[in-house]
Design an enzyme around this catalytic site. Structure first.
Site, PDB file in Angstrom:
ATOM      1  CG  ASP A 196       0.679  26.073 -30.722  1.00 40.95           C
ATOM      2  OD1 ASP A 196       0.640  26.883 -29.782  1.00 40.95           O
ATOM      3  OD2 ASP A 196       1.635  25.994 -31.519  1.00 40.95           O
ATOM      4  CD  GLU A 197       1.819  28.204 -25.674  1.00 40.68           C
ATOM      5  OE1 GLU A 197       2.797  28.134 -24.918  1.00 40.68           O
ATOM      6  OE2 GLU A 197       1.539  29.204 -26.324  1.00 40.68           O
ATOM      7  CG  ASP A 211       4.675  25.956 -28.887  1.00 39.53           C
ATOM      8  OD1 ASP A 211       4.349  26.948 -28.225  1.00 39.53           O
ATOM      9  OD2 ASP A 211       4.569  25.904 -30.130  1.00 39.53           O
TER      10      ASP A 211
HETATM   11  P1  TTP Z   1       2.825  29.889 -31.749  1.00 47.09           P
HETATM   12  O1  TTP Z   1       3.036  28.584 -31.043  1.00 47.09           O
HETATM   13  O2  TTP Z   1       3.348  31.120 -31.108  1.00 47.09           O
HETATM   14  O3  TTP Z   1       3.480  29.835 -33.190  1.00 47.09           O
HETATM   15  P2  TTP Z   1       3.542  28.651 -34.224  1.00 47.09           P
HETATM   16  O4  TTP Z   1       3.014  27.368 -33.644  1.00 47.09           O
HETATM   17  O5  TTP Z   1       2.883  29.078 -35.492  1.00 47.09           O
HETATM   18  O6  TTP Z   1       5.087  28.547 -34.511  1.00 47.09           O
HETATM   19  P3  TTP Z   1       6.223  27.922 -33.574  1.00 47.09           P
HETATM   20  O7  TTP Z   1       6.769  26.757 -34.355  1.00 47.09           O
HETATM   21  O8  TTP Z   1       7.230  29.015 -33.422  1.00 47.09           O
HETATM   22  O9  TTP Z   1       5.591  27.509 -32.290  1.00 47.09           O
HETATM   23  O10 TTP Z   1       1.284  30.110 -32.005  1.00 47.09           O
HETATM   24  C1  TTP Z   1       0.378  29.044 -32.272  1.00 47.09           C
HETATM   25  C2  TTP Z   1      -0.635  29.469 -33.322  1.00 47.09           C
HETATM   26  O11 TTP Z   1      -1.332  30.626 -32.858  1.00 47.09           O
HETATM   27  C3  TTP Z   1      -0.017  29.870 -34.639  1.00 47.09           C
HETATM   28  O12 TTP Z   1       0.167  28.767 -35.512  1.00 47.09           O
HETATM   29  C4  TTP Z   1      -1.010  30.865 -35.169  1.00 47.09           C
HETATM   30  C5  TTP Z   1      -1.628  31.494 -33.943  1.00 47.09           C
HETATM   31  N1  TTP Z   1      -1.043  32.837 -33.729  1.00 47.09           N
HETATM   32  C6  TTP Z   1      -1.700  33.927 -34.300  1.00 47.09           C
HETATM   33  O13 TTP Z   1      -2.760  33.778 -34.910  1.00 47.09           O
HETATM   34  N2  TTP Z   1      -1.135  35.171 -34.129  1.00 47.09           N
HETATM   35  C7  TTP Z   1       0.036  35.370 -33.449  1.00 47.09           C
HETATM   36  O14 TTP Z   1       0.526  36.530 -33.340  1.00 47.09           O
HETATM   37  C8  TTP Z   1       0.708  34.234 -32.880  1.00 47.09           C
HETATM   38  C9  TTP Z   1       2.001  34.404 -32.133  1.00 47.09           C
HETATM   39  C10 TTP Z   1       0.123  32.991 -33.054  1.00 47.09           C
HETATM   40 MG    MG Z   2       3.621  26.686 -31.736  1.00 49.13          MG
END
Ligand code: TTP
Ligand code: MG
Length: 373
Positions: A117-118, A19
């Site tokens: 992103d995962e 992720d």
């Molecule tokens: P995530 O992997 O949930 O969050 P992140 O990568 O920003 O942070 P983390 O380091 O905790 O993993 O989500 C991936 C992308 O998806 C995030 O950068 C933006 C988008 N996203 C949204 O647009 N709205 C949301 O509510 C979430 C959870 C994510």
């Molecule tokens: Mg992320």
């Protein structure tokens, strides 16, 4: 429920969950190094605290102020008005996501993208033990960093559930390994919302039953959970014991969507043919909506009484998700190509040249709209 047997069964798999760290804001920092070290929020226009819409994500400096994904942008502004607020650039994020997924896909025998992103990687057939999986994970982190200049966090475990919870355990730039015999100890102290599909409402209900941690859930009476939550209760109980049989599976891309109708009797009734065509178009449209897809090419298939079959296609100059556009195009294709001297046996409608209707596109429009761009 025989928990012991089930979890033993799963001890042979080694799954990675990768992720990216604060993905959207990390990309923005990569593009503009002057952002580094400052709180950065990507999302709707805050309009000095009066803006509508939400935070897409923010970097870890902004999280320090209590800002998080999904929070109203006006609240984020109140928490940290000095943060740098940026509109999302979905085209760029999607492009980089593809680059990352291509790197990951090469590292696993079985690969499944799970979000922008995962991804999950089943490496059971590539490594023999967790030590080797750790080396593989470190290589993956390096490769992503050197190729796209972004960091990620990786979880390693005996199934997707554990791997996903583990990747979130240490962030950013983390690596968490949970071996099968460590599963219970790892899960036990975590709050129940860390389990997949346990949202805020379910968590509140569980809390009222005195269940706060995954350990509490694992020790609760499984039949009471089933009485209260039905099949979801049963699943939660299994998850609390670290059981997840779901496979890592690559989802195949949908190339086209089509629907055909053979008439009960061959017909030359143009109204019946047009009505049938419209009904096929709306069925195709429903499946487009369900899969969040847009189309660019429309094909109509006509089979006459002697089984002679013709297909006629039109590629639009734009991608669309419009039912009106679909029905207009299919009707035009039919009217322009219909042989009136023969009866019709079958008609069909197909859409291809598909692409995802990103919910984000609406967000971009809203953002642009609110900035008057
Ligand atoms: P995530 O992997 O949930 O969050 P992140 O990568 O920003 O942070 P983390 O380091 O905790 O993993 O989500 C991936 C992308 O998806 C995030 O950068 C933006 C988008 N996203 C949204 O647009 N709205 C949301 O509510 C979430 C959870 C994510
Ligand atoms: Mg992320």
């Amino acid at each position: 429920m025989n928990i012991q047997n089930d979890s033993n069964l799963r001890e042979t798999r080694i799954i990675l969950h990768v992720d990216m760290d604060h993905f959207f804001s990390a990309v923005e920092e990569r593009e503009n190094s002057s952002l580094k070290g400052k709180p950065v929020v990507v999302g709707a226009d805050p309009k000095e605290g009066t803006g509508r819409g939400v935070v897409s994500t923010c970097n870890y400096q902004a999280r320090y102020y209590g800002i998080h994904s999904g929070m109203p942008i006006s609240k984020a502004w109140k928490l940290c008005p000095t943060a740098l607020y940026l509109p999302p650039n979905f085209t760029l994020y999607t492009h980089i996501s593809k680059e990352i997924m291509n790197i990951l896909r090469k590292q696993a025998v079985i690969f499944q993208q799970w979000g922008i992103d995962e991804a999950f990687l089943d490496v059971s057939n590539k490594v023999n033990e967790y030590k080797e999986a750790k080396i593989l994970a470190l290589n993956i982190k390096n490769e992503i960093f050197w190729n796209v200049n972004l960091t990620c966090s990786i979880g390693i475990g005996p199934n997707k559930l554990i791997a996903k919870i583990a990747s979130d355990y240490k962030k950013p730039n983390g690596l968490t390994i949970v071996k099968p015999d460590e599963t219970r100890q790892f899960l036990s102290p975590l709050p129940v919302h860390k389990l997949l599909y346990v949202g805020k409402k379910t968590e509140e209900k569980l809390n009222t039953l005195g269940i706060n941690t995954i350990g509490d859930l694992a020790n609760f009476d499984s039949s009471l959970l089933e009485d209260r939550f039905g099949i979801a209760g049963k699943n939660m109980y299994r998850m609390a014991h670290g059981i997840d049989d779901s496979k890592v599976q690559e989802r195949h891309r949908v190339e086209s969507i089509s629907n055909n109708k053979t008439f009960e009797e061959d017909t030359s009734d143009i109204n019946l043919i047009l009505d049938t065509l419209d009904s096929l178009s709306s069925r195709v449209y429903n499946r487009l909506v369900k899969n969040s897809l847009k189309f660019k090419t429309v094909t109509v298939r006509l089979r006459y009484e002697n089984f002679e079959t013709h297909t006629y296609s039109k590629t639009l100059t734009f991608k669309t998700g419009s039912l009106l556009e679909l029905t207009k195009t299919t009707q035009k294709l039919l009217r322009n190509n219909l042989h009136h001297d023969r009866k019709m046996r079958l008609v069909g409608v197909k859409v291809s040249n598909l692409s995802a209707t990103k919910r984000q596109e609406t967000l971009i429009k809203n953002w642009r709209g609110s900035y008057g761009k």
